[in-house]
Design a protein around this motif. Structure first.
Motif, PDB file in Angstrom:
ATOM      1  N   UNK A 197      -1.657   7.830  -3.402  1.00  9.54           N
ATOM      2  CA  UNK A 197      -2.605   8.918  -3.641  1.00  9.54           C
ATOM      3  C   UNK A 197      -3.796   8.810  -2.700  1.00  9.54           C
ATOM      4  N   UNK A 198      -4.334   7.620  -2.543  1.00  9.20           N
ATOM      5  CA  UNK A 198      -5.469   7.430  -1.638  1.00  9.20           C
ATOM      6  C   UNK A 198      -5.071   7.800  -0.211  1.00  9.20           C
ATOM      7  N   UNK A 238       6.141   7.536  -3.256  1.00  6.63           N
ATOM      8  CA  UNK A 238       5.078   6.623  -2.817  1.00  6.63           C
ATOM      9  C   UNK A 238       4.488   5.931  -4.037  1.00  6.63           C
ATOM     10  N   UNK A 239       3.880   4.755  -3.836  1.00  5.68           N
ATOM     11  CA  UNK A 239       3.159   4.121  -4.936  1.00  5.68           C
ATOM     12  C   UNK A 239       2.060   5.064  -5.421  1.00  5.68           C
ATOM     13  N   UNK A 289       2.049   9.136   5.370  1.00  4.38           N
ATOM     14  CA  UNK A 289       0.938   8.230   5.059  1.00  4.38           C
ATOM     15  C   UNK A 289       1.080   7.669   3.653  1.00  4.38           C
ATOM     16  N   UNK A 290       1.433   8.529   2.705  1.00  2.00           N
ATOM     17  CA  UNK A 290       1.600   8.071   1.326  1.00  2.00           C
ATOM     18  C   UNK A 290       2.746   7.070   1.226  1.00  2.00           C
ATOM     19  N   UNK A 291       3.848   7.351   1.905  1.00  5.54           N
ATOM     20  CA  UNK A 291       5.007   6.462   1.853  1.00  5.54           C
ATOM     21  C   UNK A 291       4.723   5.110   2.510  1.00  5.54           C
ATOM     22  N   UNK A 292       3.860   5.105   3.521  1.00  2.00           N
ATOM     23  CA  UNK A 292       3.492   3.852   4.178  1.00  2.00           C
ATOM     24  C   UNK A 292       2.820   2.881   3.215  1.00  2.00           C
ATOM     25  N   UNK A 293       2.299   3.406   2.122  1.00  2.00           N
ATOM     26  CA  UNK A 293       1.634   2.548   1.138  1.00  2.00           C
ATOM     27  C   UNK A 293       2.597   1.524   0.537  1.00  2.00           C
ATOM     28  N   UNK A 294       3.902   1.766   0.614  1.00  2.00           N
ATOM     29  CA  UNK A 294       4.870   0.754   0.172  1.00  2.00           C
ATOM     30  C   UNK A 294       4.745  -0.533   0.983  1.00  2.00           C
ATOM     31  N   UNK A 295       4.207  -0.417   2.185  1.00  2.00           N
ATOM     32  CA  UNK A 295       4.086  -1.576   3.067  1.00  2.00           C
ATOM     33  C   UNK A 295       2.815  -2.378   2.850  1.00  2.00           C
ATOM     34  N   UNK A 296       1.869  -1.849   2.072  1.00  2.00           N
ATOM     35  CA  UNK A 296       0.614  -2.565   1.841  1.00  2.00           C
ATOM     36  C   UNK A 296       0.904  -3.849   1.077  1.00  2.00           C
TER      37      UNK A 296
END
Length: 136
Positions: free
Chosen positions: A107-108, A101-102, A126-133
């Motif tokens: 982390x957030x 994850x980013x 949830x952490x991996x989904x941060x790549x989509x932000x």
């Protein structure tokens, strides 16, 4: 969350100050409730830049709440250090997982999700989904 078990989060950076700042940010954004245990493992034991298997293992043990430990890393050799620890099999608590994850956004998301009592799979997702932000 079953009983008092909670997913712990370890943030590994080549810099102690970066790891600490990201931990502080993630915990601050997670709110005022019961926060997931978070530990920063940054730099080397002598305060230099780099990664330390000893600091990472110590951090993982310190946040092990019995529901697994999500480890997020900043750069290449941090990944290699965590992978080596996982391969050794006895340095990290059972259920420790390297999360792709980013570093900051992941982390957030991980801390916020773990603080709700979610399991390790949900924290990782949830952490991996941060790549989509997207920022634009």
């Amino acid at each position: 969350m079953s009983g008092d078990k909670q997913v712990g989060i370890v943030l590994v950076s080549h810099s102690a100050s970066v790891a600490g700042a990201v931990a502080e940010l993630a915990q601050g954004l997670a709110g005022d409730g019961v926060l997931a245990p978070v530990a920063a493992a940054g730099g080397t034991p002598d305060g230099g830049l780099g990664t330390s298997s000893e600091l990472i293992a110590e951090a993982a043990r310190s946040v092990d709440g019995g529901a697994g430990v999500a480890v997020l890393v900043d750069l290449g050799s941090a990944v290699l250090t965590v992978k080596a620890l996982l391969a050794e099999g006895d340095e990290l608590p059972d259920g420790t997982r390297l999360v792709d994850a980013p570093f900051v956004e992941g982390a957030v998301a991980a801390v916020v999700t773990a603080s709700t009592g979610a399991d390790l799979d949900a924290v990782e997702a949830a952490a991996m989904e941060a790549y989509e932000y997207r920022k634009v």
